[in-house]
Write a protein that holds these residues in place. Sequence first.
Motif, mmCIF file in Angstrom:
data_model
loop_
_atom_site.group_PDB
_atom_site.id
_atom_site.type_symbol
_atom_site.label_atom_id
_atom_site.label_comp_id
_atom_site.label_asym_id
_atom_site.label_seq_id
_atom_site.Cartn_x
_atom_site.Cartn_y
_atom_site.Cartn_z
ATOM 1 N N THR A 140 0.857 -1.184 0.000
ATOM 2 C CA THR A 140 0.000 0.000 0.000
ATOM 3 C C THR A 140 0.894 1.234 0.000
ATOM 4 N N MET A 141 0.303 2.365 -0.384
ATOM 5 C CA MET A 141 1.047 3.618 -0.532
ATOM 6 C C MET A 141 1.922 3.944 0.675
ATOM 7 N N ASP A 142 1.400 3.635 1.883
ATOM 8 C CA ASP A 142 2.162 3.979 3.081
ATOM 9 C C ASP A 142 3.322 3.018 3.309
ATOM 10 N N GLN A 143 3.441 2.026 2.444
ATOM 11 C CA GLN A 143 4.536 1.070 2.591
ATOM 12 C C GLN A 143 5.256 0.852 1.265
ATOM 13 N N LEU A 144 5.273 1.890 0.444
ATOM 14 C CA LEU A 144 5.977 1.788 -0.840
ATOM 15 C C LEU A 144 7.071 2.838 -0.897
ATOM 16 N N ARG A 181 3.624 9.192 4.929
ATOM 17 C CA ARG A 181 3.235 7.810 5.143
ATOM 18 C C ARG A 181 1.716 7.691 5.265
ATOM 19 N N ILE A 182 1.146 8.577 6.095
ATOM 20 C CA ILE A 182 -0.264 8.347 6.417
ATOM 21 C C ILE A 182 -1.233 8.921 5.397
ATOM 22 N N ILE A 183 -0.773 9.803 4.527
ATOM 23 C CA ILE A 183 -1.721 10.505 3.667
ATOM 24 C C ILE A 183 -2.504 9.544 2.762
ATOM 25 N N GLY A 184 -1.891 8.419 2.416
ATOM 26 C CA GLY A 184 -2.627 7.457 1.584
ATOM 27 C C GLY A 184 -3.206 6.301 2.378
ATOM 28 N N MET A 185 -3.071 6.380 3.695
ATOM 29 C CA MET A 185 -3.450 5.241 4.538
ATOM 30 C C MET A 185 -4.940 5.186 4.814
ATOM 31 N N ASN A 186 -5.350 4.080 5.415
ATOM 32 C CA ASN A 186 -6.737 4.007 5.843
ATOM 33 C C ASN A 186 -6.848 4.338 7.328
ATOM 34 N N ILE A 187 -8.033 4.703 7.749
ATOM 35 C CA ILE A 187 -8.218 5.100 9.149
ATOM 36 C C ILE A 187 -8.212 3.872 10.048
ATOM 37 N N PHE A 188 -8.602 2.744 9.501
ATOM 38 C CA PHE A 188 -8.704 1.503 10.273
ATOM 39 C C PHE A 188 -7.361 1.156 10.921
ATOM 40 N N ASP A 189 -6.318 1.103 10.108
ATOM 41 C CA ASP A 189 -5.007 0.731 10.649
ATOM 42 C C ASP A 189 -4.530 1.767 11.651
ATOM 43 N N GLU A 190 -4.825 3.024 11.372
ATOM 44 C CA GLU A 190 -4.384 4.092 12.260
ATOM 45 C C GLU A 190 -5.028 3.945 13.638
ATOM 46 N N VAL A 191 -6.322 3.724 13.697
ATOM 47 C CA VAL A 191 -6.975 3.631 15.011
ATOM 48 C C VAL A 191 -6.625 2.317 15.715
ATOM 49 N N VAL A 192 -6.461 1.250 14.942
ATOM 50 C CA VAL A 192 -6.101 -0.024 15.576
ATOM 51 C C VAL A 192 -4.688 0.048 16.149
ATOM 52 N N ASN A 241 -7.015 5.682 1.938
ATOM 53 C CA ASN A 241 -7.517 6.983 1.541
ATOM 54 C C ASN A 241 -8.399 7.614 2.623
ATOM 55 N N THR A 242 -8.873 6.801 3.585
ATOM 56 C CA THR A 242 -9.797 7.363 4.567
ATOM 57 C C THR A 242 -9.069 8.230 5.603
ATOM 58 N N MET A 243 -7.753 8.180 5.615
ATOM 59 C CA MET A 243 -7.012 9.125 6.465
ATOM 60 C C MET A 243 -7.157 10.526 5.865
ATOM 61 N N LEU A 244 -7.115 10.583 4.545
ATOM 62 C CA LEU A 244 -7.281 11.870 3.863
ATOM 63 C C LEU A 244 -8.671 12.448 4.139
ATOM 64 N N THR A 245 -9.693 11.620 4.042
ATOM 65 C CA THR A 245 -11.040 12.141 4.270
ATOM 66 C C THR A 245 -11.194 12.610 5.716
ATOM 67 N N TYR A 246 -10.501 11.933 6.631
ATOM 68 C CA TYR A 246 -10.548 12.362 8.032
ATOM 69 C C TYR A 246 -9.864 13.722 8.189
ATOM 70 N N LEU A 247 -8.689 13.872 7.607
ATOM 71 C CA LEU A 247 -7.976 15.151 7.700
ATOM 72 C C LEU A 247 -8.776 16.265 7.038
ATOM 73 N N TYR A 248 -9.429 15.920 5.944
ATOM 74 C CA TYR A 248 -10.224 16.905 5.215
ATOM 75 C C TYR A 248 -11.283 17.509 6.120
ATOM 76 N N ARG A 249 -11.870 16.650 6.931
ATOM 77 C CA ARG A 249 -12.924 17.082 7.836
ATOM 78 C C ARG A 249 -12.404 18.064 8.885
ATOM 79 N N LEU A 250 -11.128 17.908 9.231
ATOM 80 C CA LEU A 250 -10.551 18.743 10.286
ATOM 81 C C LEU A 250 -9.979 20.052 9.760
#
Lengths: 538, 514
Positions: free
Chosen positions: A473-477, B170-181, B209-218
């Motif tokens: 995934t992007m965060d690991q590339l 790193r996080i800008i393309g990440m999902n929120i799931f992994d971040e909160v877990v 991508n849901t990290m981006l949508t979260y940041l967008y909200r803030l």
Amino acid sequence: MRTYDAIVVGAGHNGLTTAAFLARAGLDVVCVEKNDYIGGAAVSRNLYKDWIYSNCSYVCSLLRPEIFRELELHRHGLQVTPYGGSVTFMQNGDYFGSYHDDEVMYREMCRFSRHDADAYKAYSADTMRQCRFIREFLLSTAPDPTSFKPSDIRELMKIGGKFLEMSEDRMYETIRFWTMSVAEYLDEYYETDVIKAAFSGSGIIGTALGIHSPGTAYVLLHHYMGEVDGNVGSWGYARGGMGAVSKAIAGAFQAAGGELRTEAGVDQIIVKNGKVTGVALENGEEIRGNLVVSAMDVKRTFLNCMQESDLPSDFYRRVKNFKIRGSSGKLNIALDGLPTFTALPKGSPLIHSDMHFIDSMERMERAYDDWKDGTWSKDPYVDMVIPTLNDPTMAPPGKHFMSCFVQYCPHQIEGRRWTDAEREAFGKTVIDQIANYSPDFKDLILHAEIRTPQDIEDQIGITEGNIFHGELTMDQLLFNRPVPGYAQYRGPVAGLYLCGSSNHPGGGVMAAPGANAAREILADLKRPNTVPENFGDD
Amino acid sequence: MTTDKYDAIVVGAGHNGLVCAALLAKAGKRVLVLEANDQVGGAAVTRPFADGYSTSACAHLLYQLQPAVRKDLGLKPALARDELATIALAESGEHVRLDGNSVSGVSDEDAAEYRAFRKRVNRYADLLETYLNMAPPRLGTKDKRDLVTLARLGFDIRRLGKTEMREFLRIIGMNIFDEVVERFDSGLLKGAISLDAVLGTHLGPRSPNTMLTYLYRLAGGHGRMAIAAGGLGAVSDELAHVARGAGVTIRTGMPVRRIVVENGRVAGVETEDGTRFSSFTVISNADPKRTILDLVGARHFETGFARRATHLRAKGNAAKLHLALDALPEFRDLSKKELGQRLVIAPDENYVERAFNPAKYGETSPAPVVEITIPSLADDTLAPTGKHVLSAVVQYAPHALREGWSDGTKAAFEQTVIETIARYAPGLGKLIIGSELLTPADIEREFHITGGHWHHAELTLDQFLFVRPLNGAAQYALPLDGLYLCGAGSHPGGGVSGAPGRNAARAILARGIE
């Protein structure tokens, strides 16, 4: 006591590649392997009578041709025979075939949709363009965007330069391609469900993502950017199974004076005064070395084989959170004869191709939902091949070896270890899936090896049995792989290096991480570089 | 029939259209705004839904209105309640409260981690805010302004410092799931954050991508939420008032049938009743698909561009449920004061992901995620004395329901949602006097938004920044002389932010109006 110039931990294809290039530079190198056979996940195993199983990785395509030629792997017995095409069996009794011959492909697609047949050319050209863009960077170290070092800035400029060579429109297309899902990407070209389903598989193989997850279009490239014999995008079988790849690289390593030790599992990488000094084996023996290069995945390297106190705390946390998820299983089957597939016309060349059994995008995505729920797909995506049709050395005359790669299969069942009964049930799911399209298949089965990601972890040592040593995934590339700030094959302790698939550019039997790591090590040692340059697109 | 000529015509009086019109008028332009509905505000309107009851129809919380927009237009929306906390409901009554940067009802470790998490995401949101409030630069041009913006973007990211820059990339393309877990233990906390990341999108918490949508909200206010006095319609009314004050003509009940193209350029618009309004500048507040494919027509664009417009993704999933209540509902272990906060039903991150699963196949969530407000607690203009309004955003209810939206499927989904809420508020059912469910299909029909999507086009990285809404239209100007976009479908995206409207006005003024 002898002190080696370098100890390579793990005789997978990447470990062997690093070892070979270091040995060719004149270093005194030992490569240690925990199993009694070499190859890691690129192996040929004799698990049933006279059959040879490529029981983990099963096809060859991504192996960088630069490395093949530089290490003269043909001299060490590696022969790759191309094969091609694929077939997707449909629930209505029909099938969709994929052919290398453009004319045949066009006619086949027309059976479903003239529109899609016409779109195929644009699709191939667009996808190949993305491949060519990324292929340029496989054999180079990912630049650190936070650094002001000339080498990093040069590499960044190179990527930027390649990017800027495109037209404005192409740049935007590239950005979109890198971030979109494989389902959306295919939606832009095709209207037929089975055609989309057939092409989408490459976007999810080896990843814990669904076809609708953004970022999976990129994963597609990991299956398209390979080449066999100068044909970009081709696939091939290593004669004698995938172990032939490892054996050939090991041959090159030994020819350069390297030492190979099997049944020498590493228990700890020893650190003294902030520097590695060697490794302690599981049997208590200690091997001393000035450098230690780990071909293991990052989690195994740092969480299992090193002391937390020897590592920066932020780094340790990052490694702990590194995503390396088991998502694929494997069935290796010895067959008493060649199974027939009801849908295929007599004499169809598709029997030689990759066979798939999911004919709709919805079924593809639902397979992923099962994985998210902590179980294997009840309607799995199977990439099935019969290599013995091209390579008779792998089974007795008239008999066959079948390799089934299965997506999705979790590392654990609902968070706990697999039971034997569950493994059997998983195997049955896969066999039933195939038997739906091949009435005589079940009766031909002589032996089947069923491997869940947990088995792959237990036997080979890859954390969670993830074939890429970490999600793509992007965060690991690129500069984020494996951990931001450590993407250049150097570990956080002096003398420690990484050369496995957890590093840029990632997994697949590519040997690129191994070669890149060797180049960085030789640069640090101020030794002449033995690693070939990227051929680019010649 | 032809009427006077305007410097610019804005199609649609959504909040972005009004912002854009007001800014153009303030710059001395003669501007006409045409609105299809009888009310201004687009999806930010307050309207009756049952006898004596009214509420904010689509958007119901004010949290993204950009400081730059407030400042430029001198907006001071009256707030019935500001700085709402979020209460993540637990069936057990052991709720978790998220208030600004602190959280209660969780372990000390989670609380400390949440503070650190918020500090970090707010910092990234601030970086994002700068770029939300400007037109995205073009790539590969020699235009000095674009190059300066790009260089600045690079510089701003670098200025975060080595560690933070790495983390950001790193996080800008990440999902929120992994971040909160990675960070938290509390399911309710993880669920609430996941919900914030996926509201309004066709994404689940596991979708990259849901990290981006979260940041967008803030971005632009750090997610501080308020209930506008008089509902969000009052904010639109204030905007219309400011616009009229600056000289804008606003005509409601005037649906635009088509944007007129003559001699290869825009020449005005024609309304449903056949009236023609002339202008060489037409700015569409409508979504990009409607604008390009319906109002103008694909034949006026280059084929590749039209094809991309067809593939623009806008699959709405957020439904809106309005309940007219006979009395204040009782939620387990919540005081009356707490009922005035924002209540969310998202017990954990897996619940949210499971709610998303059926949406992929054109089915509604059997256990939906819900964001509830009871605006009548703070604002007595919305319901008769002693009575109350419950307004809820509900996901997932796909626009293209496989079975098709009918009275039957709507009633069934409404029942599911009411039962879901009633698990936390037993007795809710008995209080319901009237109700209204707006599915994305209803929102599409009533508010003329393709797919009923609240961002007008999915907010994902492949439809963001340089490529929002699509290649060749990211800087508000469409590849047809005189035609512009100013709605949520253009950069940066949806929410009652005013950013697209303001950015568009500035881009148009920079280019100059003929």
